[in-house]
Design a protein around this motif. Structure first.
Motif, mmCIF file in Angstrom:
data_model
loop_
_atom_site.group_PDB
_atom_site.id
_atom_site.type_symbol
_atom_site.label_atom_id
_atom_site.label_comp_id
_atom_site.label_asym_id
_atom_site.label_seq_id
_atom_site.Cartn_x
_atom_site.Cartn_y
_atom_site.Cartn_z
ATOM 1 N N VAL A 103 24.705 14.003 68.987
ATOM 2 C CA VAL A 103 26.267 14.390 68.831
ATOM 3 C C VAL A 103 26.622 15.680 69.801
ATOM 4 O O VAL A 103 26.187 16.492 69.755
ATOM 5 C CB VAL A 103 26.457 14.849 67.306
ATOM 6 N N ILE A 104 27.530 15.196 70.449
ATOM 7 C CA ILE A 104 28.254 16.146 71.484
ATOM 8 C C ILE A 104 29.501 17.046 70.551
ATOM 9 O O ILE A 104 29.500 18.147 70.793
ATOM 10 C CB ILE A 104 28.740 15.627 72.644
ATOM 11 N N VAL A 105 30.568 16.351 70.111
ATOM 12 C CA VAL A 105 31.510 16.811 69.069
ATOM 13 C C VAL A 105 31.240 16.134 67.828
ATOM 14 O O VAL A 105 31.464 14.899 67.650
ATOM 15 C CB VAL A 105 32.861 16.675 69.622
ATOM 16 N N ASP A 106 31.162 16.881 66.648
ATOM 17 C CA ASP A 106 31.085 16.376 65.351
ATOM 18 C C ASP A 106 32.215 15.541 65.164
ATOM 19 O O ASP A 106 33.542 16.095 65.531
ATOM 20 C CB ASP A 106 31.135 17.398 64.355
ATOM 21 N N TYR A 107 32.232 14.422 64.481
ATOM 22 C CA TYR A 107 33.326 13.660 63.928
ATOM 23 C C TYR A 107 34.215 14.373 62.968
ATOM 24 O O TYR A 107 33.710 14.810 61.839
ATOM 25 C CB TYR A 107 33.040 12.155 63.494
ATOM 26 N N GLY A 108 35.348 14.667 63.020
ATOM 27 C CA GLY A 108 36.181 15.356 62.229
ATOM 28 C C GLY A 108 37.656 15.128 62.645
ATOM 29 O O GLY A 108 38.094 14.670 63.526
ATOM 30 N N PRO A 109 38.653 15.767 61.608
ATOM 31 C CA PRO A 109 40.110 15.742 61.965
ATOM 32 C C PRO A 109 40.321 16.946 63.326
ATOM 33 O O PRO A 109 39.721 17.662 63.318
ATOM 34 C CB PRO A 109 40.645 16.237 60.683
ATOM 35 N N THR A 110 41.307 16.448 64.087
ATOM 36 C CA THR A 110 41.711 17.373 65.356
ATOM 37 C C THR A 110 43.144 17.519 65.249
ATOM 38 O O THR A 110 43.884 16.828 64.412
ATOM 39 C CB THR A 110 41.353 16.723 66.606
ATOM 40 N N TYR A 111 44.034 18.361 65.827
ATOM 41 C CA TYR A 111 45.427 18.381 65.926
ATOM 42 C C TYR A 111 46.120 17.108 66.382
ATOM 43 O O TYR A 111 47.277 16.891 66.149
ATOM 44 C CB TYR A 111 45.813 19.680 66.779
ATOM 45 N N TRP A 112 45.231 16.243 67.195
ATOM 46 C CA TRP A 112 45.701 14.868 67.717
ATOM 47 C C TRP A 112 45.320 13.838 67.188
ATOM 48 O O TRP A 112 45.853 12.701 67.201
ATOM 49 C CB TRP A 112 45.536 14.707 69.112
ATOM 50 N N SER A 113 44.233 13.814 66.062
ATOM 51 C CA SER A 113 43.874 12.653 65.482
ATOM 52 C C SER A 113 43.224 12.888 63.971
ATOM 53 O O SER A 113 42.700 13.998 63.822
ATOM 54 C CB SER A 113 42.895 12.056 66.353
#
Length: 135
Positions: A103-113
């Motif tokens: 995993v490079i960036v954990d899956y989760g909410p962001t400001y764009w998605s």
């Protein structure tokens, strides 16, 4: 106009594309170097000369193995982006792709998605999984 990724592997294309077809519910087609007609100047082997998966929504991913003895860095500096409709679908796809990978960036909410994550799977393919935005 659209662009379709064509990625390369060093001998594990069949395994990778079979797994991707399972994850995305896609139809898989495979042609090996041994399948080339007689008289063609291709190195004979069971490696994949061409493969593709096609999802029900029309998404296409193509891939092959480098011929035996040919050097090459699989998926060097390429990331496949998979856009999904819902956050649970994104979490599921991300989870399946990350099995045995990094995993490079954990899956989760962001400001764009509602959901976004990045990973390198066990086959060496880099993925970005994100939930589609409203626009």
């Amino acid at each position: 106009m659209s662009f379709t990724p064509y990625i390369h592997f060093q001998g594990n294309c069949r395994e990778a594309m079979t797994r991707y077809a399972e994850i995305f519910g896609a139809k898989l087609n495979i042609i090996t170097y041994n399948d080339a007609p007689e008289g063609q100047t291709v190195p004979r082997s069971d490696r994949v000369m061409h493969s593709d998966i096609l999802t029900e929504t029309g998404s296409l991913l193509m891939a092959s193995d480098f011929p035996e003895g040919m050097e090459g860095a699989p998926q060097a500096a390429v990331t496949i982006s998979r856009i999904v409709d819902t956050e649970p679908e994104g979490r599921d796809v991300f989870g399946q792709l990350s099995e045995g990978g990094t995993v490079i960036v954990d899956y989760g909410p962001t400001y764009w998605s509602q959901g976004f994550g990045m990973l390198k799977d066990r086959f060496g393919t880099h993925w970005m999984v994100m939930v589609a935005t409203d626009g």
